[in-house]
Write an enzyme that holds these catalytic residues in place. Sequence first.
Site, mmCIF file in Angstrom:
data_model
loop_
_atom_site.group_PDB
_atom_site.id
_atom_site.type_symbol
_atom_site.label_atom_id
_atom_site.label_comp_id
_atom_site.label_asym_id
_atom_site.label_seq_id
_atom_site.Cartn_x
_atom_site.Cartn_y
_atom_site.Cartn_z
ATOM 1 N N HIS A 1 -5.738 2.598 0.987
ATOM 2 C CA HIS A 1 -5.299 3.809 1.475
ATOM 3 C C HIS A 1 -6.279 4.181 2.557
ATOM 4 O O HIS A 1 -5.709 4.543 3.692
ATOM 5 C CB HIS A 1 -5.111 4.705 0.431
ATOM 6 C CG HIS A 1 -4.557 4.167 -1.006
ATOM 7 N ND1 HIS A 1 -3.540 3.417 -0.865
ATOM 8 C CD2 HIS A 1 -4.715 4.444 -2.206
ATOM 9 C CE1 HIS A 1 -3.104 3.043 -2.004
ATOM 10 N NE2 HIS A 1 -3.722 3.574 -2.858
ATOM 11 N N LYS B 1 4.629 6.814 2.518
ATOM 12 C CA LYS B 1 4.764 8.243 2.395
ATOM 13 C C LYS B 1 5.332 8.550 3.822
ATOM 14 O O LYS B 1 4.702 8.202 4.893
ATOM 15 C CB LYS B 1 3.227 8.986 2.114
ATOM 16 C CG LYS B 1 2.849 8.655 0.787
ATOM 17 C CD LYS B 1 1.406 9.237 0.723
ATOM 18 C CE LYS B 1 0.808 8.899 -0.754
ATOM 19 N NZ LYS B 1 0.750 9.906 -1.679
ATOM 20 N N ASP C 1 1.047 -1.273 0.028
ATOM 21 C CA ASP C 1 0.106 0.053 0.086
ATOM 22 C C ASP C 1 1.115 1.356 0.008
ATOM 23 O O ASP C 1 1.549 1.551 1.168
ATOM 24 C CB ASP C 1 -0.862 0.140 1.506
ATOM 25 C CG ASP C 1 -1.837 1.108 1.214
ATOM 26 O OD1 ASP C 1 -1.667 2.142 0.685
ATOM 27 O OD2 ASP C 1 -3.208 0.727 1.679
ATOM 28 N N HIS C 2 1.062 1.898 -1.032
ATOM 29 C CA HIS C 2 2.253 2.733 -1.430
ATOM 30 C C HIS C 2 1.834 4.181 -0.180
ATOM 31 O O HIS C 2 2.790 4.982 -0.006
ATOM 32 C CB HIS C 2 2.180 3.534 -2.552
ATOM 33 C CG HIS C 2 1.262 4.269 -3.149
ATOM 34 N ND1 HIS C 2 0.128 4.012 -3.568
ATOM 35 C CD2 HIS C 2 1.414 5.923 -3.092
ATOM 36 C CE1 HIS C 2 -0.492 4.938 -3.783
ATOM 37 N NE2 HIS C 2 0.074 6.218 -3.746
#
Length: 506
Positions: free
Chosen positions: A267, A209, A204-205
């Site tokens: 997200h 972050k 899950d990018h």
Amino acid sequence: MDEIIKATAPDLEIPSQDFTGVYGSDPCTIVIVGATGDLTARKLVPALFNLYLNDGLPKPFHIVGCGRTRLDNQQFRGRMETALDAAGSLDRSKWLKFAESIHYCVIDYEDLSSYRDLAEFLRDLDEKKNAPGNRIFYFSLPPSLYKTVAQMIGRVGLAKEGEENNGWSRVVVEKPFGRNLETAVDLDQSIREYFQEHQIFRIDHYLAKETVQNILMFRFANSIFEPIWNRRYIEHVNITAVETLGVEHRAGYYEQAGVIRDMFQNHMMQLLALTAMEPPSLFQADQVRDEKVKAFKSLRPFPVDNLYKYLFLGQYGSGTINGNAVRPYRDEPGVNPNSLTPTFAVMKVFIDNWRWQGVPFYLTSGKRLAKKLTEIAIQFKEVPHSMFRKTLGQTIAANRLRLGIYPDEKVTLTFQTKNPGAKVRLRSVTMDFSYDQNYSGPILDAYEKVLIDCMLGDQMLFWRQDSIEHSWSFLTPILDECESCDNRENMLRIYEAGGQTPRLLP
Ligand code: BG6
């Protein structure tokens, strides 16, 4: 095909001394399955090249691209070079050296002999460098191929760790992980036939972050926020991830997914868990992921018989973004002109536990809105009694804390002060912390972070299967209801592209 696969590994000029790059990962090879797709050129190779430039890759390190298209090494390197050049991030002299570590193998995804050739190629590559046979298999594929490819890799022995000339073996799976609870469980079972949980990295990018990672630091490395982080002080929480982009060239995928699968199942749920979870006893992958699971388990089942009160679905119509006219979703290439796929949703959810009872969390995400904004806003309650009511009236704006993720990477606390001057008046002011304040070092892009953690075997920033299943258990009934109800068409409001973000009223 075989002749390309069997091309012996060229000698690399990258010295294979006992030096493992600044992050200290073991030497390894990343095998990108589906390497001719967009993700490899746009995200993966640029991230790896950047890590290389900053001495962040282990040595030796190889990239092996696999795809159906018949290419040789030079052609594949040429494609990557063009993509980097177009993105303006090409240092040519460094690239030439880096490119020597890039190889390409043609693969037929359904054909076991292709994978045998791949296995032989990988072993040959490692033998030449006396490398330990550590491998990451990165699935940059249409999700319908995940099962097949995982099983084929397993069947040729590449998933086994410490056997058959293998070191460690990891598989990286991009979202979407299934399209509902049932398919997610099924996909997991197929992958688990050969890979164990510690080998599976579900990306899950958002988790990579910097500002999202900061949420836990902010909450649990300060003593002043945690005591007020609960129903006694917090009125509601707004979690927003909206963007100006439309569906772009991804209609094929998006038509099947819609905003709930595309943004909420991954997200938005992670942002919710990070905001709502209890403090883990240790900052370690499993402890942190255990607490997230508890938060997901506490989600109040969605009132599907009263959907409209808690859910707003929209689809973008025509409008203007940054001064340019944009077409409606239904006119986008590849989209069904009668499509009922939502591109926007607001969901009001509750977490049924001691800390959060009665506090609504509004999750908002959508495409083609006026601006790109990602943030978590904590709205505190008003003061219980206003001693200023005679002079200022009853209402005093309550405090608000914003954890900015994009575009402002900052934490902002809004509070009341006296307005200077003789008259008694209040003014709202903010206390801000910008994430880059007093920091001039490099900031890792989300994909760089994901790749490093995968090389290091750190699963903190990846989904664990139990969380995926709990999150799907919450969302699947909503999706089922939305996709099967009679007045599906009436549920979907067309909103103006470039307009303000619709909100659910508390
Ligand atoms: C992706 C979604 O996961 O996230 C896209 O598939 C969306 O539809 C993107 O645009 C948003 O990511 P970011 O990092 O730009 O907020």
